[in-house]
Design an enzyme around this catalytic site. Structure first.
Site, PDB file in Angstrom:
ATOM      1  CD  GLU A  79      -2.772 -11.994  29.643  1.00  0.00           C
ATOM      2  OE1 GLU A  79      -3.740 -11.572  30.293  1.00  0.00           O
ATOM      3  OE2 GLU A  79      -1.709 -11.343  29.481  1.00  0.00           O
ATOM      4  CB  CYS A  84      -4.906  -5.955  27.184  1.00  0.00           C
ATOM      5  SG  CYS A  84      -3.560  -6.676  26.195  1.00  0.00           S
TER       6      CYS A  84
END
Length: 273
Positions: A64, A91
């Site tokens: 990401e 996360c």
């Protein structure tokens, strides 16, 4: 099965497979605009020794983060309409970065009960004001990601392996078992060596997964969780029901509760006649 996936998921899994082949955690991510065009992409590069990316070989090199790194603010005035697709739940670092980059739509494939952080979406007033739309895909998409990542972790053997896998088992125990089995068979290293395309890999892996999840009698999802919490651990399954199984299905998948109950009902009727 692969052909049923939307284009962003196909690209995200292609990136996850690319990450695996480069020796790093198999997670991929893409960002699409309001028209569905991919405007940025990324893959995990934490252990990638061949990458020249500035974040490579650091703990920031998540898929990401790599995708978000490709967004330059002035070039994307409509960024709030974009969607971030990632094969694994973001996360805390990646979720926070997406929030601060003005991403307002996140779609993730597999739940990460070890480090996933989408749960903070409604925990902080600052984030709640952003009205971030989060979509969890589940199903085959989740299963494939967990199978691939489980196999990778078994190959890597990190010191926290059992802790990590135990957390993922609460999400999909069958996928973890399937990933372990494919690791033991050397499936993914062989696929990489043969340069097998991701679409072929996806269909083979999900085909195997669905075979395990399908009741060999009725052809429906057997609902088995492959652990002590499963219904089959608290009931007696008549031995005679196994004689009804086709030879090619024996030992490959569990019979569902519905079929077991129906068989028991038939036995009771015959006994009471």
């Amino acid at each position: 099965m692969w052909n049923r996936l939307d284009k962003p998921w196909q690209k995200a899994f292609a990136l996850a497979w690319e990450a695996y082949k480069n020796g790093t955690i198999p997670i991929g991510a893409v960002i699409v605009d309001k028209n569905g065009n991919i405007v940025a992409k990324g893959r995990n590069q934490i252990f990638d020794t061949s990458s020249n990316h500035p974040m490579a070989r650091t703990n920031m090199a998540h898929a990401e983060m790599d995708a978000l790194f490709g967004l330059k603010g002035k070039d994307h005035p409509d960024v709030r309409t974009y969607i971030l697709y990632t094969t694994m739940e973001p996360c805390p670092m990646c979720f926070g970065a997406a929030v601060m980059m003005n991403i307002r739509n996140i779609s993730y494939g597999a739940r990460d009960s070890y480090a996933g952080a989408t749960g903070i979406n409604d925990k902080l007033d600052y984030i709640k004001r952003k009205n971030i739309n989060i979509k969890y895909e589940s199903g085959e998409i989740e299963a494939f990601q967990l199978i691939l990542q489980t196999a990778y972790e078994y190959e890597r053997q990190p010191y926290r392996l059992e802790e990590l896998l135990e957390a993922w088992r609460s999400v999909n125990n069958i996928a973890i078992d399937c990933g372990k089995e494919l690791c033991n068979l050397g499936y993914f290293p062989q696929a990489a060596k043969k340069n097998k395309p991701i679409d072929e890999i996806y269909d083979e892996v999900i085909g195997k997964y669905l075979e395990i999840r399908t009741c060999p009698l009725c052809g429906k999802d057997n609902g088995c969780t492959h652990n002590k919490d499963c219904w089959c651990f608290s009931t007696t399954i008549p031995k005679g029901i196994f004689d009804l199984l086709p030879e090619d299905k024996k030992g490959k998948a569990c019979i569902c509760k519905s079929c077991v109950d129906k068989y028991k009902e038939t036995l009771d009727i015959n006994i009471n006649k």
